[in-house]
Design a protein around this motif. Structure first.
Motif, PDB file in Angstrom:
ATOM      1  N   GLY A 110      -3.531   0.747  -5.823  1.00  0.00           N
ATOM      2  CA  GLY A 110      -2.632   0.867  -4.689  1.00  0.00           C
ATOM      3  C   GLY A 110      -1.218   0.561  -5.117  1.00  0.00           C
ATOM      4  N   ARG A 111      -0.371   0.513  -4.144  1.00  0.00           N
ATOM      5  CA  ARG A 111       1.021   0.246  -4.420  1.00  0.00           C
ATOM      6  C   ARG A 111       1.163  -1.185  -4.931  1.00  0.00           C
ATOM      7  N   PRO A 112       1.947  -1.385  -5.989  1.00  0.00           N
ATOM      8  CA  PRO A 112       2.137  -2.756  -6.475  1.00  0.00           C
ATOM      9  C   PRO A 112       2.957  -3.570  -5.483  1.00  0.00           C
TER      10      PRO A 112
END
Length: 182
Positions: free
Chosen positions: A87-89
């Motif tokens: 996922g998005r960091p």
């Protein structure tokens, strides 16, 4: 095409084995249960069991077993292991989170707020001030409850004039008198 024909579609529920019924082991989560099924399927692949029999034993549809077998043949047993969610960091790295923690532990008044209570907006302002990163209200909530381990605390609403001894006296003497009068 990926088919949704796993155990949730056929209505198969996880039943712990009788040997584990009195165990203190925590129940498996859905991802852990799915991985356990795939691992069991790999054991059966290696024994030469048919796809239909594996599907019956593991409790999934045959298409899932065929897909697992293809993945197993191409990448081995490790290809069927559970992977970390991608996922998005996060916008804040661990060092920034610790900086925010230190700033929040100083209290709201130390950052120029009138009352010593934290709101999502106040925390967001402090995060922006100390890290330069702007977070939405939802991201501030996730930061507080997830990465910092804080929880929602609401002040107890009680009258300042509340007299516990007078309340106890009323419950012991007045209330029975009122109740008898009915």
């Amino acid at each position: 095409m990926w088919w949704r024909c796993g155990w949730e579609a056929v209505g198969v529920a996880y039943q712990p084995s009788p040997s584990l019924a009195g165990s203190s082991l925590p129940p498996l989560s859905r991802p852990e249960l799915a991985e356990a099924r795939r691992v069991r399927a790999v054991e059966l692949f290696e024994e030469g069991v048919s796809n239909a029999e594996i599907a019956r034993v593991v409790g999934v549809c045959a298409e899932s077993v065929r897909r697992w077998r293809r993945v197993w043949e191409e990448g081995g047993a490790s290809a069927l292991r559970r992977r970390a969610a991608t996922g998005r960091p996060p916008k804040l790295d661990d060092a920034q989170v610790e900086t925010v923690r230190a700033a929040l532990e100083q209290g709201a008044q130390a950052h120029g707020f009138e009352a010593d209570l934290w709101t999502l907006e106040r925390v967001g302002a402090v995060v922006e001030r100390v890290t330069g990163v702007v977070l939405s209200r939802a991201s501030v909530w996730r930061l507080l409850t997830g990465r910092l381990g804080w929880s929602l605390q609401r002040p107890e609403r009680r009258a300042v004039e509340r007299d516990e001894s007078e309340i106890a006296r009323w419950v012991a003497h007045e209330w029975p008198r009122i109740k008898r009068g009915r």
